[in-house]
Design an enzyme around this catalytic site. Structure first.
Site, PDB file in Angstrom:
ATOM      1  N   HIS A 118       4.618  10.139   5.363  1.00  0.00           N
ATOM      2  CA  HIS A 118       3.217  10.497   5.575  1.00  0.00           C
ATOM      3  C   HIS A 118       3.191  11.862   6.249  1.00  0.00           C
ATOM      4  O   HIS A 118       3.458  11.979   7.437  1.00  0.00           O
ATOM      5  CB  HIS A 118       2.523   9.426   6.426  1.00  0.00           C
ATOM      6  CG  HIS A 118       1.040   9.427   6.256  1.00  0.00           C
ATOM      7  ND1 HIS A 118       0.188  10.001   7.148  1.00  0.00           N
ATOM      8  CD2 HIS A 118       0.265   8.950   5.258  1.00  0.00           C
ATOM      9  CE1 HIS A 118      -1.050   9.861   6.719  1.00  0.00           C
ATOM     10  NE2 HIS A 118      -1.034   9.220   5.572  1.00  0.00           N
ATOM     11  N   THR A 164       9.618 -48.811  23.247  1.00  0.00           N
ATOM     12  CA  THR A 164       9.895 -47.502  22.628  1.00  0.00           C
ATOM     13  C   THR A 164       9.667 -47.629  21.122  1.00  0.00           C
ATOM     14  O   THR A 164       9.659 -48.736  20.574  1.00  0.00           O
ATOM     15  CB  THR A 164      11.359 -47.062  22.850  1.00  0.00           C
ATOM     16  OG1 THR A 164      12.225 -48.054  22.281  1.00  0.00           O
ATOM     17  CG2 THR A 164      11.679 -46.864  24.324  1.00  0.00           C
ATOM     18  N   SER A 221      10.102 -53.200  22.372  1.00  0.00           N
ATOM     19  CA  SER A 221      11.129 -52.647  23.266  1.00  0.00           C
ATOM     20  C   SER A 221      10.536 -51.613  24.226  1.00  0.00           C
ATOM     21  O   SER A 221      11.244 -51.074  25.069  1.00  0.00           O
ATOM     22  CB  SER A 221      12.221 -51.977  22.421  1.00  0.00           C
ATOM     23  OG  SER A 221      11.638 -50.914  21.672  1.00  0.00           O
ATOM     24  N   HIS A 256      -1.678   1.359  -0.894  1.00  0.00           N
ATOM     25  CA  HIS A 256      -1.833   2.703  -0.316  1.00  0.00           C
ATOM     26  C   HIS A 256      -0.696   2.913   0.684  1.00  0.00           C
ATOM     27  O   HIS A 256      -0.295   1.974   1.376  1.00  0.00           O
ATOM     28  CB  HIS A 256      -3.194   2.768   0.402  1.00  0.00           C
ATOM     29  CG  HIS A 256      -3.418   4.028   1.183  1.00  0.00           C
ATOM     30  ND1 HIS A 256      -3.490   4.043   2.561  1.00  0.00           N
ATOM     31  CD2 HIS A 256      -3.592   5.307   0.777  1.00  0.00           C
ATOM     32  CE1 HIS A 256      -3.710   5.289   2.963  1.00  0.00           C
ATOM     33  NE2 HIS A 256      -3.768   6.072   1.913  1.00  0.00           N
ATOM     34  N   ASN A 257      -0.167   4.151   0.765  1.00  0.00           N
ATOM     35  CA  ASN A 257       0.944   4.426   1.699  1.00  0.00           C
ATOM     36  C   ASN A 257       2.006   3.333   1.606  1.00  0.00           C
ATOM     37  O   ASN A 257       2.447   2.772   2.616  1.00  0.00           O
ATOM     38  CB  ASN A 257       0.439   4.510   3.147  1.00  0.00           C
ATOM     39  CG  ASN A 257      -0.361   5.779   3.407  1.00  0.00           C
ATOM     40  OD1 ASN A 257      -0.412   6.664   2.565  1.00  0.00           O
ATOM     41  ND2 ASN A 257      -0.983   5.857   4.557  1.00  0.00           N
ATOM     42  N   GLU A 265       1.447  11.689  -4.779  1.00  0.00           N
ATOM     43  CA  GLU A 265       0.766  12.732  -4.007  1.00  0.00           C
ATOM     44  C   GLU A 265       1.809  13.828  -3.804  1.00  0.00           C
ATOM     45  O   GLU A 265       2.767  13.660  -3.052  1.00  0.00           O
ATOM     46  CB  GLU A 265       0.271  12.163  -2.673  1.00  0.00           C
ATOM     47  CG  GLU A 265      -0.682  13.105  -1.970  1.00  0.00           C
ATOM     48  CD  GLU A 265      -1.269  12.486  -0.705  1.00  0.00           C
ATOM     49  OE1 GLU A 265      -1.095  13.113   0.357  1.00  0.00           O
ATOM     50  OE2 GLU A 265      -1.862  11.413  -0.761  1.00  0.00           O
ATOM     51  N   ARG A 304      -9.550   5.640  -8.595  1.00  0.00           N
ATOM     52  CA  ARG A 304      -8.762   5.137  -7.458  1.00  0.00           C
ATOM     53  C   ARG A 304      -9.550   5.382  -6.176  1.00  0.00           C
ATOM     54  O   ARG A 304     -10.123   6.451  -5.980  1.00  0.00           O
ATOM     55  CB  ARG A 304      -7.417   5.868  -7.385  1.00  0.00           C
ATOM     56  CG  ARG A 304      -6.550   5.437  -6.206  1.00  0.00           C
ATOM     57  CD  ARG A 304      -5.156   6.050  -6.322  1.00  0.00           C
ATOM     58  NE  ARG A 304      -4.320   5.695  -5.178  1.00  0.00           N
ATOM     59  CZ  ARG A 304      -4.229   6.416  -4.066  1.00  0.00           C
ATOM     60  NH1 ARG A 304      -4.922   7.551  -3.942  1.00  0.00           N
ATOM     61  NH2 ARG A 304      -3.457   6.037  -3.073  1.00  0.00           N
ATOM     62  N   GLU A 337       1.911   3.974  -4.144  1.00  0.00           N
ATOM     63  CA  GLU A 337       1.701   5.383  -3.811  1.00  0.00           C
ATOM     64  C   GLU A 337       2.993   6.017  -3.291  1.00  0.00           C
ATOM     65  O   GLU A 337       3.722   5.396  -2.516  1.00  0.00           O
ATOM     66  CB  GLU A 337       0.613   5.518  -2.746  1.00  0.00           C
ATOM     67  CG  GLU A 337       0.264   6.970  -2.474  1.00  0.00           C
ATOM     68  CD  GLU A 337      -0.735   7.142  -1.342  1.00  0.00           C
ATOM     69  OE1 GLU A 337      -1.331   8.227  -1.270  1.00  0.00           O
ATOM     70  OE2 GLU A 337      -0.901   6.219  -0.522  1.00  0.00           O
ATOM     71  N   ASN A 341      15.402 -36.653  25.106  1.00  0.00           N
ATOM     72  CA  ASN A 341      16.755 -37.072  25.516  1.00  0.00           C
ATOM     73  C   ASN A 341      17.641 -37.440  24.323  1.00  0.00           C
ATOM     74  O   ASN A 341      18.729 -37.994  24.493  1.00  0.00           O
ATOM     75  CB  ASN A 341      16.674 -38.242  26.508  1.00  0.00           C
ATOM     76  CG  ASN A 341      15.919 -39.422  25.917  1.00  0.00           C
ATOM     77  OD1 ASN A 341      15.499 -39.357  24.762  1.00  0.00           O
ATOM     78  ND2 ASN A 341      15.752 -40.481  26.688  1.00  0.00           N
ATOM     79  N   ASP A 380       4.116   9.609  -1.508  1.00  0.00           N
ATOM     80  CA  ASP A 380       3.794  10.930  -0.931  1.00  0.00           C
ATOM     81  C   ASP A 380       5.077  11.768  -0.909  1.00  0.00           C
ATOM     82  O   ASP A 380       6.002  11.445  -0.165  1.00  0.00           O
ATOM     83  CB  ASP A 380       3.301  10.786   0.520  1.00  0.00           C
ATOM     84  CG  ASP A 380       1.870  10.305   0.581  1.00  0.00           C
ATOM     85  OD1 ASP A 380       1.337   9.952  -0.477  1.00  0.00           O
ATOM     86  OD2 ASP A 380       1.293  10.274   1.680  1.00  0.00           O
TER      87      ASP A 380
END
Length: 763
Positions: A364, A203, A201, A319-320, A398, A554, A349, A163, A351
């Protein structure tokens, strides 16, 4: 100011080093607190106006649509890794003709979350947000562990105070405990609540809530250690602290000097400092700091010899790299290169295929992945190659392009990279071995097919467009061999221009280790699929090791991994393979091990291999490490003591973690091992185990240790909670905290484990 805001400012903003006054004096932050309308860009056709505003906590950015309705989103400043100015993302490059660079910027998030591309109404507003965000990030990075914890408490208080009256009744506190991963006895929780409610209180507000939290999080485990070494039970004198550093932490530094420094650095009480003593609070802050963590700070910077030949190093490799998801339908993106390079990756890499309008493209091949321009990839590599490491970057090409488009590739490489591209041997003479990372600082190397050898090209007798076979790393060829594709492996012509860009990394086919020993040149690089590499390391491990003392190898994931999952890189490192290429876009064990190994040596992407993997005379065999000269196994004892504030993994409100800790040793086959603690019922907040795990490690130089926390489930697979991975050689002994990381490898403060580590020689 309302109490809630007051408390929050007390907990958070005061912890930021610029404080409230700093915010009032900072025009950029003031303007962010007021808010700004900016365009959120997702593509050329998706450009929507959004209202962005920094929240009063100075930790959260809130934004919503200008249209009616309450839909809004938030993100934390701590989630932002970097801010890029101008057209530095594919999305913003695509609209460069529409909006000038000085109005554009990109927020890059940690982990694998997508970027947020924004266009401000003016250059001034863009700069205001760029500078403001950078200041907030910088201050966050300078926060200590205690301050991060305070910020975390503040976040929870805000969530629980439903609240917004700045007070919390017992029901709100009980709900808060569930949210914080605590299943506490209601009677005990009520007793703590009443003790903290000094004003009676009913609280809790301000300091009362902090007091309640302190009682809730009392670290009995750390107190026990503190009292064992404290003569009076109240403080650690400098002499007590020296005893602790010598007997428990097994530190080799000057104990007297180090104890002094720790008191100076972590003790919050000026009175204790004057007495050269450390209180429990100071002790807790030291153990929660980087110095008290499991990772040895002396191994964080570049500390290894960087002047040895390239083949003597493990090299962080992707890779990729262009893929953001899986390798069948994933999106190709320049962002993949930027992310890999900013994570310390040193071999990416590319491609390459023929594209429209004479421009080579990267994707790819023979799949539904999207396509990007080769020249955009080269630009990104040129810009980001040396942002986090000065050591060389290898572009693993590649090549499926026609001679014409190979010439275009060579033009782009030369034009865009300029002097960064290595075009000839370092001294222009025929070398007898590979240069070192130190020699090649700031250089980008091409790994690809080459016409003839290095000797001929230096004497300029190579002929243009000689036939060369398609590159070994062509995964279509791999699938073909397994009778899945019936495509013929055609002969491919190479352009002299592209061939001339290859110096120290000529891609060649592999016939046998015996053949390599007689005929191979040091600059020739062989690529293996994981299955071929596995076959060689099992059948002729020592031969493989010998090969890798002389030249680069590799290894890349199988073409069958259509989900872009990763293999375990450890077995390839065990035989000295340097370029072990992983899918950086895929979280999990493989990337945890890669991040763990390369977290040392300044995260520079190069780690010196152990001596027995560099010396051609050693004949190391990972299958029989005990036959090695200087064989010295060790015993690793890990006492898992406790956990702190583990993240919730199940979104159900009443679900609480049942944590267990698994310790995994990754190394030579004899060292592969896993052990677990028991699980703790319903407590992700402060679980206590005191469980001890024992491991015998035969080749400690290669061992990588992975700590995994899981949520136990007796009916289904355990849920992942957090992990931390590091080389055994970087581990500090004694009482240490392990600051857990998410599945993505990003930090999740204040989640940690408290452990005791002992490493002893096996006599």
């Amino acid at each position: 100011i309302e109490c809630a805001v007051k408390l929050y400012i007390y907990l958070v903003i005061f912890t930021l080093s610029f404080g409230i006054q700093g915010i009032q004096e900072d025009d950029n932050l003031q303007s962010m607190l007021v808010g700004t309308v900016m365009r959120k860009i997702k593509s050329r056709s998706w450009k929507k106006q959004r209202y962005f505003k920094l929240q009063d906590d100075c930790m959260t950015i809130w934004y919503k649509s200008k249209k009616a309705g309450n839909t809004h989103s938030t993100f934390s400043v701590s989630d932002v890794e970097a801010i890029r100015e101008g057209h530095q993302s594919e999305v913003l490059l695509s609209i460069a003709d529409e909006f000038p660079a000085d109005r554009c910027f990109t927020l890059v998030f940690r982990g694998r979350r997508g970027n947020l591309d924004l266009v401000a109404e003016s250059a001034e507003e863009a700069q205001s947000w760029i500078s403001g965000m950078r200041k907030l990030i910088e201050n966050l990075e300078n926060m200590g562990e205690r301050e991060k914890l305070d910020q975390w408490i503040g976040d929870w208080f805000k969530k629980a105070d439903k609240n917004n009256d700045g007070r919390m009744n017992f029901k709100e506190v009980r709900d808060l405990l569930k949210m914080m991963n605590v299943d506490m006895n209601e009677h005990h929780a009520h007793r703590l609540f009443t003790m903290a409610d000094k004003s009676q209180s009913g609280t809790l507000e301000d300091d009362e809530f902090i007091l309640f939290y302190k009682m809730l999080t009392q670290r009995e485990d750390v107190l026990r250690v503190f009292q064992e070494y404290s003569v009076d039970g109240q403080t650690l004198s400098q002499s007590d602290l020296e005893d602790f550093l010598r007997e428990e932490q097994l530190e080799e530094a000057d104990f007297q000097q180090h104890a002094k420094q720790l008191i100076e650095r972590y003790e919050p009480s000026d009175t204790a400092k004057l007495l050269n003593a450390m209180t429990f609070d100071g002790f807790l802050m030291y153990l929660g700091s980087a110095e008290g963590s499991i990772f040895n700070p002396q191994k964080r910077g570049v500390f290894q010899d960087m002047s040895q030949p390239l083949c003597h190093y493990f090299i962080s490799s992707s890779h990729n790299t262009y893929l953001m998801e899986d390798q069948l339908r994933g999106q190709s993106s320049v962002e993949g290169y930027i992310r890999a390079l900013t994570r310390g990756c040193r071999c990416v890499e590319v491609d390459c295929w023929d594209g429209a309008n004479g421009e080579p493209i990267v994707y790819h091949g023979h799949t539904f992945t999207s396509k990007i321009l080769f020249k955009d990839v080269v630009s990104a590599v040129g810009t980001y190659a040396f942002k986090v490491s000065d050591y060389p970057v290898i572009l693993s090409i590649e090549n499926h392009c026609s001679v014409e488009q190979q010439r275009v590739m060579a033009q782009h490489l030369n034009h865009i990279l300029g002097d960064k591209l290595l075009k000839s041997t370092l001294d222009g003479k025929v070398p007898i071995g590979l240069p070192s990372p130190e020699d090649l600082k700031g250089k980008i190397l091409l790994k690809a097919k080459k016409i003839g050898g290095l000797e001929e090209s230096l004497n300029e007798i190579a002929e243009d467009s000689l036939n060369g076979e398609i590159s070994d790393e062509d995964e279509v060829a791999e699938l073909d061999e397994d009778n899945l594709h019936r495509e013929s492996k055609s002969k491919q012509r190479l352009s002299k221009e592209l061939s001339d860009c290859v110096v120290y990394c000529k891609s060649v086919r592999f016939s046998s280790f015996k053949h390599s020993r007689v005929h191979s040149k040091f600059y020739e690089v062989v690529s293996f699929t994981e299955s071929k590499a596995r076959k060689h390391l099992r059948e002729t491990g020592a031969e493989f090791v010998h090969h890798n003392t002389q030249q680069l190898t590799r290894v890349y994931p199988s073409g069958f991994r259509t989900d872009s999952s990763n293999f375990n890189p450890q077995e390839m490192w065990n035989v000295g393979c340097q370029i072990v290429a992983l899918n950086f876009q895929t979280a999990g064990e493989g990337m945890d091990l890669n991040d763990g190994l390369f977290s040392q040596n300044g995260r520079c992407g190069y780690v010196l291999k152990p001596g027995f993997l560099r010396d051609a005379e050693k004949r190391f065999d990972p299958e029989g490490p005990q036959k090695q000269d200087g064989y010295q196994p060790v015993i690793l004892n890990i006492q898992v003591i406790s956990g702190q504030q583990l993240p919730k993994v199940n979104i159900k409100e009443d679900s609480i973690v049942d944590p267990l800790v698994r310790v995994e040793i990754h190394g030579v086959p004899m060292d592969q091992a896993k052990q677990e603690t028991r699980y703790i019922d319903n407590n992700g907040f402060n679980p206590v185990w005191y469980d001890t795990l024992h491991f015998t490690i035969h080749t400690p130089e290669l061992a990588v240790v992975r700590f995994v926390v899981e949520d136990y489930d007796k009916t289904s697979k355990n849920d992942f909670v957090g992990q931390y991975t590091l080389p055994l050689s970087c581990m500090q002994q004694g009482y240490r905290h392990i600051h857990l990381l998410s599945k993505d490898g990003t930090s999740i403060p204040p989640s940690s484990l408290f452990v005791h580590i002992r490493i002893t020689r096996l006599e």
